[in-house]
Scaffold this motif. Structure first.
Motif, PDB file in Angstrom:
ATOM      1  N   SER A 129       0.814  -1.215   0.000  1.00 15.62           N
ATOM      2  CA  SER A 129       0.000   0.000   0.000  1.00 15.62           C
ATOM      3  C   SER A 129       0.844   1.259   0.000  1.00 15.62           C
ATOM      4  CB  SER A 129      -0.938   0.006   1.215  1.00 15.62           C
ATOM      5  OG  SER A 129      -0.200   0.084   2.427  1.00 15.62           O
ATOM      6  N   GLU A 130       2.146   1.109   0.276  1.00  8.90           N
ATOM      7  CA  GLU A 130       3.045   2.253   0.314  1.00  8.90           C
ATOM      8  C   GLU A 130       3.796   2.454  -0.996  1.00  8.90           C
ATOM      9  OE1 GLU A 130       4.244   2.169   5.045  1.00  8.90           O
ATOM     10  OE2 GLU A 130       5.279   0.798   3.678  1.00  8.90           O
ATOM     11  N   ASN A 131       3.493   1.625  -2.000  1.00  7.30           N
ATOM     12  CA  ASN A 131       4.237   1.693  -3.259  1.00  7.30           C
ATOM     13  C   ASN A 131       4.166   3.062  -3.922  1.00  7.30           C
ATOM     14  OD1 ASN A 131       5.215  -0.904  -3.193  1.00  7.30           O
ATOM     15  ND2 ASN A 131       3.567  -1.774  -4.422  1.00  7.30           N
ATOM     16  N   GLU A 132       3.009   3.717  -3.801  1.00  7.27           N
ATOM     17  CA  GLU A 132       2.821   4.978  -4.516  1.00  7.27           C
ATOM     18  C   GLU A 132       3.379   6.169  -3.747  1.00  7.27           C
ATOM     19  OE1 GLU A 132      -0.726   7.552  -6.742  1.00  7.27           O
ATOM     20  OE2 GLU A 132      -1.184   5.645  -5.731  1.00  7.27           O
ATOM     21  N   TYR A 133       3.186   6.178  -2.431  1.00  6.12           N
ATOM     22  CA  TYR A 133       3.519   7.367  -1.659  1.00  6.12           C
ATOM     23  C   TYR A 133       4.676   7.193  -0.682  1.00  6.12           C
ATOM     24  CZ  TYR A 133      -1.148   8.687  -3.277  1.00  6.12           C
ATOM     25  OH  TYR A 133      -2.237   8.953  -4.058  1.00  6.12           O
ATOM     26  N   GLY A 134       5.006   5.963  -0.319  1.00  6.14           N
ATOM     27  CA  GLY A 134       5.957   5.770   0.753  1.00  6.14           C
ATOM     28  C   GLY A 134       5.274   5.959   2.104  1.00  6.14           C
ATOM     29  N   ARG A 135       6.065   6.149   3.154  1.00  7.00           N
ATOM     30  CA  ARG A 135       5.512   6.250   4.506  1.00  7.00           C
ATOM     31  C   ARG A 135       5.701   7.669   5.033  1.00  7.00           C
ATOM     32  NH1 ARG A 135       7.744   1.757   8.233  1.00  7.00           N
ATOM     33  NH2 ARG A 135       6.834   0.570   6.506  1.00  7.00           N
ATOM     34  N   LEU A 136       4.608   8.285   5.412  1.00  8.88           N
ATOM     35  CA  LEU A 136       4.631   9.692   5.816  1.00  8.88           C
ATOM     36  C   LEU A 136       5.606   9.950   6.958  1.00  8.88           C
ATOM     37  CD1 LEU A 136       3.533  12.559   5.594  1.00  8.88           C
ATOM     38  CD2 LEU A 136       1.635  11.873   7.093  1.00  8.88           C
ATOM     39  N   SER A 137       5.592   9.091   7.977  1.00  5.26           N
ATOM     40  CA  SER A 137       6.452   9.327   9.134  1.00  5.26           C
ATOM     41  C   SER A 137       7.927   9.304   8.750  1.00  5.26           C
ATOM     42  CB  SER A 137       6.179   8.280  10.220  1.00  5.26           C
ATOM     43  OG  SER A 137       6.452   6.967   9.750  1.00  5.26           O
ATOM     44  N   MET A 138       8.286   8.476   7.771  1.00  4.26           N
ATOM     45  CA  MET A 138       9.684   8.411   7.346  1.00  4.26           C
ATOM     46  C   MET A 138      10.062   9.631   6.508  1.00  4.26           C
ATOM     47  SD  MET A 138      10.630   5.794   8.930  1.00  4.26           S
ATOM     48  CE  MET A 138      12.280   5.517   8.308  1.00  4.26           C
ATOM     49  N   TRP A 139       9.148  10.101   5.662  1.00  4.91           N
ATOM     50  CA  TRP A 139       9.452  11.317   4.896  1.00  4.91           C
ATOM     51  C   TRP A 139       9.662  12.493   5.843  1.00  4.91           C
ATOM     52  CZ3 TRP A 139      11.230   9.368   1.022  1.00  4.91           C
ATOM     53  CH2 TRP A 139      10.556   8.579   0.089  1.00  4.91           C
ATOM     54  N   ARG A 140       8.914  12.534   6.932  1.00  4.44           N
ATOM     55  CA  ARG A 140       9.096  13.630   7.885  1.00  4.44           C
ATOM     56  C   ARG A 140      10.498  13.617   8.491  1.00  4.44           C
ATOM     57  NH1 ARG A 140       3.094  13.090  10.622  1.00  4.44           N
ATOM     58  NH2 ARG A 140       2.088  14.721   9.382  1.00  4.44           N
ATOM     59  N   SER A 141      11.082  12.410   8.566  1.00  3.69           N
ATOM     60  CA  SER A 141      12.427  12.301   9.143  1.00  3.69           C
ATOM     61  C   SER A 141      13.507  12.722   8.161  1.00  3.69           C
ATOM     62  CB  SER A 141      12.684  10.852   9.584  1.00  3.69           C
ATOM     63  OG  SER A 141      11.779  10.463  10.590  1.00  3.69           O
ATOM     64  N   TYR A 142      13.227  12.620   6.855  1.00  7.08           N
ATOM     65  CA  TYR A 142      14.289  12.818   5.862  1.00  7.08           C
ATOM     66  C   TYR A 142      14.078  14.005   4.932  1.00  7.08           C
ATOM     67  CZ  TYR A 142      16.468   8.432   7.190  1.00  7.08           C
ATOM     68  OH  TYR A 142      17.107   7.447   7.892  1.00  7.08           O
ATOM     69  N   THR A 143      13.010  14.763   5.116  1.00  2.00           N
ATOM     70  CA  THR A 143      12.762  15.860   4.179  1.00  2.00           C
ATOM     71  C   THR A 143      12.707  17.226   4.858  1.00  2.00           C
ATOM     72  OG1 THR A 143      10.375  15.462   4.351  1.00  2.00           O
ATOM     73  CG2 THR A 143      11.533  14.418   2.515  1.00  2.00           C
ATOM     74  N   ALA A 144      13.157  17.302   6.109  1.00  2.00           N
ATOM     75  CA  ALA A 144      13.118  18.586   6.804  1.00  2.00           C
ATOM     76  C   ALA A 144      14.027  19.610   6.122  1.00  2.00           C
ATOM     77  CB  ALA A 144      13.531  18.400   8.259  1.00  2.00           C
ATOM     78  N   SER A 145      15.232  19.210   5.721  1.00  2.00           N
ATOM     79  CA  SER A 145      16.168  20.150   5.093  1.00  2.00           C
ATOM     80  C   SER A 145      16.850  19.551   3.868  1.00  2.00           C
ATOM     81  CB  SER A 145      17.239  20.571   6.112  1.00  2.00           C
ATOM     82  OG  SER A 145      17.946  19.437   6.587  1.00  2.00           O
ATOM     83  N   GLN A 146      16.290  18.446   3.340  1.00  2.00           N
ATOM     84  CA  GLN A 146      16.892  17.779   2.203  1.00  2.00           C
ATOM     85  C   GLN A 146      15.823  16.978   1.466  1.00  2.00           C
ATOM     86  OE1 GLN A 146      19.787  15.116   3.942  1.00  2.00           O
ATOM     87  NE2 GLN A 146      18.335  14.342   5.424  1.00  2.00           N
ATOM     88  N   VAL A 147      16.204  16.356   0.381  1.00  2.00           N
ATOM     89  CA  VAL A 147      15.287  15.503  -0.376  1.00  2.00           C
ATOM     90  C   VAL A 147      15.430  14.080   0.127  1.00  2.00           C
ATOM     91  CG1 VAL A 147      14.624  14.672  -2.646  1.00  2.00           C
ATOM     92  CG2 VAL A 147      15.518  17.000  -2.381  1.00  2.00           C
ATOM     93  N   GLY A 148      14.325  13.458   0.485  1.00  2.00           N
ATOM     94  CA  GLY A 148      14.345  12.074   0.944  1.00  2.00           C
ATOM     95  C   GLY A 148      14.122  11.103  -0.206  1.00  2.00           C
TER      96      GLY A 148
END
Length: 325
Positions: A129-148
């Protein structure tokens, strides 16, 4: 050979067996969430870095497990997990007298290295189910000041990891005292039910599995509140594990010089490790929320093509999940 090893592993680590079986029965994949810069480095250099646990974003990600183990056998001991460990010790000592003490002494002897000289890289189970969007909580960890970026991989090669390769893999367990107690009780029951098999293996082999259990719980246990992460770790403890195929080098990360161990993503025939080259291992790449999705995708595709990945364009997508910062 692998099946026999898993037979003993399932006795001492039924909690790992459940996660492993679920992963394969449900055809799940693993995903490595990281920065786009790190993803380019991994693909370009065919290597994944393992960093010292002391340099993790939150040291409590490993300290929780050590605290559980300390409450299990360091005085004063009167915790739920200690009750469970006593049951395992009694079951083992009934087969090989004093073996539990030898294992706990081994753990205490290596405690400094486990806490200060262990290097890890982290992955998460990836749900379809995450194939299209990935996991929101993980993007929050890696996209604060960079591209995840999320690198989706085939998990099967992880079961070929061995000491001769230099690293081993384990799921992360989401235990508190009660959960660990119940796991220990299950292991004690397994030991008793398989006492003839274990007796036939000899004390040294049984000791190895029990020591690995203690080590795994210490290094791979997080608070139950993090359960949704479904994390797996690849680990190496300097001095305890053979270096094998791993490369030890110094890198400067955020201005801090530090040693890292690099996992070469290429077959290692000496340890039987195959299927880990970029074209074989990497199945898909998800680019996290960013203002520059197309340039990042183009860059990743170029690096994949250079690494020998066929139809690279079709294996990269980007998530347009709305991310509030």
């Amino acid at each position: 050979m692998l099946q026999k090893a898993l037979e003993l592993s399932d006795i001492f680590a039924p909690h790992e067996a459940k996660r492993r079986d679920e992963l394969f029965q449900l055809n799940r994949r693993l995903i490595h969430y990281t920065s786009a810069a790190a993803a380019v480095s991994i693909i370009r250099n065919s290597a994944v870095w393992m960093r010292n646990v002391l340099c993790m974003n939150d040291y409590m990600e490993v300290e929780h497990g050590f605290q559980l183990m300390r409450r299990s056998f360091e005085p004063p001991v009167d915790s739920e997990s200690e009750r469970g460990l006593r049951a395992v010790a009694a079951a083992l000592d009934a087969i090989f007298p004093e073996i539990s003490k030898d294992c706990i002494d081994w753990f205490n002897g290596w405690l400094f290295a486990l806490r200060n000289k262990t290097y890890v890289t982290c992955l998460s189970e990836h749900h379809p189910s995450e194939n299209e969007y990935g996991r929101l909580s993980m993007w929050r960890s890696y996209t604060a000041s960079q591209v995840g970026v999320g690198l989706i991989i085939n998990p099967l090669p992880l079961y070929s990891l061995s000491q001769t390769f230099g690293a081993f893999s384990s799921p992360v367990y989401y235990f508190g005292d009660v959960e660990l107690r119940d796991t220990f009780f299950e292991i004690a029951s397994n030991v008793t039910a398989n006492k003839d098999l274990l007796a036939s293996k000899g004390a040294d082999e049984v000791k190895g599995y029990f020591c690995m259990l203690l080590r795994g719980i210490a290094m791979c246990t997080k608070h139950p509140g993090f359960h949704e992460e479904k994390e797996w770790r690849i680990m190496h403890t300097q001095g305890l594990d053979e270096q094998g195929a791993l490369l030890r080098e110094v890198e400067i990360i955020n201005g801090v010089p530090q040693p890292v161990f690099k996992i070469p993503l290429k077959d290692h025939l000496e340890s039987g490790m195959t299927g880990i080259s970029i074209p074989d291992l990497l199945e898909h790449v998800i680019i996290g929320p960013t203002e520059f999705p197309m340039p990042v995708k183009d860059a990743i595709v170029i690096e994949l093509e250079k690494a020998g990945v066929k139809d690279a364009e079709t294996k990269v997508s980007y998530s347009n999940i709305p991310l509030r910062t």
